[in-house]
Design a protein around this motif. Structure first.
Motif, PDB file in Angstrom:
ATOM      1  N   ARG A 193       1.011  -1.306   0.236  1.00  0.00           N
ATOM      2  CA  ARG A 193       0.062  -0.163  -0.002  1.00  0.00           C
ATOM      3  C   ARG A 193       0.802   1.242  -0.091  1.00  0.00           C
ATOM      4  O   ARG A 193       2.119   1.347   0.588  1.00  0.00           O
ATOM      5  CB  ARG A 193      -0.866  -0.143   1.196  1.00  0.00           C
ATOM      6  CG  ARG A 193      -0.104  -0.055   2.623  1.00  0.00           C
ATOM      7  CD  ARG A 193      -1.300   0.170   3.757  1.00  0.00           C
ATOM      8  NE  ARG A 193      -0.649   0.031   4.944  1.00  0.00           N
ATOM      9  CZ  ARG A 193      -1.204   0.455   6.175  1.00  0.00           C
ATOM     10  NH1 ARG A 193      -2.539   0.391   6.057  1.00  0.00           N
ATOM     11  NH2 ARG A 193      -0.594   0.403   7.277  1.00  0.00           N
ATOM     12  N   LEU A 194       0.465   2.208  -0.585  1.00  0.00           N
ATOM     13  CA  LEU A 194       1.166   3.576  -0.584  1.00  0.00           C
ATOM     14  C   LEU A 194       0.249   4.793  -0.253  1.00  0.00           C
ATOM     15  O   LEU A 194      -1.042   4.709  -0.403  1.00  0.00           O
ATOM     16  CB  LEU A 194       1.606   3.912  -2.203  1.00  0.00           C
ATOM     17  CG  LEU A 194       2.518   5.153  -2.373  1.00  0.00           C
ATOM     18  CD1 LEU A 194       3.476   4.517  -3.199  1.00  0.00           C
ATOM     19  CD2 LEU A 194       1.707   6.226  -2.743  1.00  0.00           C
ATOM     20  N   THR A 195       0.821   5.663   0.576  1.00  0.00           N
ATOM     21  CA  THR A 195       0.023   6.879   1.079  1.00  0.00           C
ATOM     22  C   THR A 195       1.138   8.035   0.588  1.00  0.00           C
ATOM     23  O   THR A 195       2.506   7.771   0.432  1.00  0.00           O
ATOM     24  CB  THR A 195      -0.209   6.903   2.535  1.00  0.00           C
ATOM     25  OG1 THR A 195       1.391   6.741   3.308  1.00  0.00           O
ATOM     26  CG2 THR A 195      -1.186   5.758   2.907  1.00  0.00           C
ATOM     27  N   ALA A 196       0.497   9.177   0.336  1.00  0.00           N
ATOM     28  CA  ALA A 196       1.163  10.352  -0.014  1.00  0.00           C
ATOM     29  C   ALA A 196       0.568  11.807   0.592  1.00  0.00           C
ATOM     30  O   ALA A 196      -0.788  11.542   0.316  1.00  0.00           O
ATOM     31  CB  ALA A 196       1.554  10.447  -1.697  1.00  0.00           C
ATOM     32  N   GLY A 197       1.230  12.586   0.716  1.00  0.00           N
ATOM     33  CA  GLY A 197       0.679  13.881   1.082  1.00  0.00           C
ATOM     34  C   GLY A 197       1.495  14.676   1.574  1.00  0.00           C
ATOM     35  O   GLY A 197       2.709  14.499   1.836  1.00  0.00           O
ATOM     36  N   SER A 198       1.181  16.038   1.866  1.00  0.00           N
ATOM     37  CA  SER A 198       2.142  16.918   2.760  1.00  0.00           C
ATOM     38  C   SER A 198       2.051  16.727   4.146  1.00  0.00           C
ATOM     39  O   SER A 198       1.258  16.072   4.868  1.00  0.00           O
ATOM     40  CB  SER A 198       1.248  18.367   2.404  1.00  0.00           C
ATOM     41  OG  SER A 198       0.873  18.610   1.116  1.00  0.00           O
TER      42      SER A 198
END
Length: 416
Positions: free
Chosen positions: A374-379
């Motif tokens: 799984r992958l998460t991305a954000g500021s």
């Protein structure tokens, strides 16, 4: 119950068969009328023609109304003794044909009572009008047996048609399933090719753009660094052309490659990847925690591509000159994070509101999901952007059997 589909219009090519069946039944009725009680033959009387005409006239209706045709032919057969005719299987030919059609076009429970009743009525019709002998009794048994035998043949034909229809339906469903599977595989392959081309082109073109920007900035003030940037630009574009040529050549192949192709990139090539970003002006620091272990080929390629795409996005959008890569090795998974302290996509240079959104984050998420991660991305709250992915690791006892495997994360940690 009559088959609802029995009323469908018949093809023109079937009318000749219908006419032949009716004519054959008419001839059999006439032959049956020639038989006398003393087993002699004589010309059929006029009553035979009348009975044959009436019973055969309803045969064409047996396809649309099989139950009504069966009732009419049975009634006509019961009238044979009343007309002075000897009831024989030949005279009962229309009733036999109607019994066959009834069982072919009607459910079994709909004929289970009709056929025995018809056979019983035909068998007892002689006794209703005259005294019977043992010879009459045997003949009545034969007359009763013919509609029942026709019913058995009709059931067999119905079951065979149902079996063939089921086989044809299964074959059609299987063909549809194969077509759907082929379309699904083509769609997946298109997405995979698009993802690979995106990773190759985005990475190399981003580095080339950064090197060209540096060369343009230092053109007047530092000719030595300008020449170095231009030399690196030539190398970068050459690598990009080689990668594209190899990918397009693989797509144009009609069969398997004659020679083994170059292994897919993995974390073992991470130092080379980071060095290419450093040449473009992005300082990358690498940290690792835990004991590194070899990844399966698919997960290894995924880890490499995610780091590549994340650093490419930093170069394009972050507005900073540094990034951090961290690899955390646990018992059953490895966590890879790429972070920067820039302004994120909001400070992307040369951003245009009319430009369509990219597919970098989508491709990274698809890659991680495809290998069970799984992958998460954000500021980040403290500023910048963070990409984090968790990829599953095989059991430790499986990897312990592999000898001579390189610890790729260790190489990354040794990178300056």
């Amino acid at each position: 119950m009559p088959n609802p589909g029995g009323g469908a219009p018949r093809p023109r090519g079937m009318w000749w068969r219908e006419g032949a069946t009716t004519a054959a039944a008419f001839v059999l009725c006439l032959l049956g009328g020639m038989v006398r009680v003393d087993d002699t033959l004589s010309a059929p009387p006029a009553a035979t023609y009348l009975l044959a005409a009436v019973s055969c006239a309803v045969l064409p209706l047996r396809h649309r109304a099989p139950l009504a045709a069966m009732a009419a032919t049975t009634t006509a057969g019961m009238l044979a003794p009343l007309l002075g005719l000897l009831l024989t299987p030949l005279i009962m030919a229309p009733a036999v044909i109607s019994a066959y059609s009834l069982t072919v076009r009607t459910e079994r429970r709909g004929t289970s009572a009709v056929l025995p009743a018809s056979a019983a009525l035909l068998a007892t019709s002689t006794a209703l009008f005259d005294a019977i002998s043992w010879k009459d009794a045997s003949r009545m048994a034969v007359v009763a047996a013919f509609p029942l035998v026709a019913g058995v043949l009709g059931h067999a034909t119905r079951n065979r048609r149902a079996y063939l229809a089921a086989v044809e339906e299964r074959a059609q469903r299987a063909e549809e399933s194969r077509e759907l599977e082929a379309r699904r595989r083509v769609a997946e392959e298109r997405v995979r090719i698009a993802r690979e081309l995106h990773d190759l082109v985005a990475h190399q073109i981003t580095l080339a753009n950064a090197q060209a920007t540096v060369a343009a900035h230092l053109f007047d003030t530092d000719p030595e660094h300008t020449r170095k940037s231009l030399k690196e630009l030539v190398e970068t574009t050459g690598d990009a052309l080689d990668d594209l040529r190899a990918t397009v050549g693989l797509l144009r192949q009609s069969g398997d490659a004659a020679a083994p192709t170059e292994p897919a990139p993995g974390l073992s090539r991470l130092p080379t990847l980071l060095e290419s970003f450093r040449r473009a002006g992005l300082e990358v620091s690498v940290h690792q925690e835990g004991t590194s272990r070899p990844l399966p080929p698919g997960a290894d390629l995924t880890a490499y591509r995610i780091v590549q795409e994340a650093l490419t996005n930093v170069t394009k959008h972050a507005g900073t000159g540094s990034a951090q890569v961290r690899l955390t090795w646990n018992r059953d998974r490895v966590t890879i994070t790429v972070a920067d302290d820039g302004g994120g996509a909001r400070t992307a240079p040369n951003a245009s509101p009319d430009r369509p959104p990219g597919y970098g984050l989508i491709g990274m998420r698809e890659r991680a999901t495809a290998v069970g991660g799984r992958l998460t991305a954000g500021s980040r709250p403290e500023g910048g952007f963070l990409v984090s992915t968790e990829l599953p690791l095989p059991p430790a006892r499986d990897t312990a059997r592999e000898t001579g495997a390189e610890t790729t994360a260790g190489e990354a940690g040794d990178a300056p």
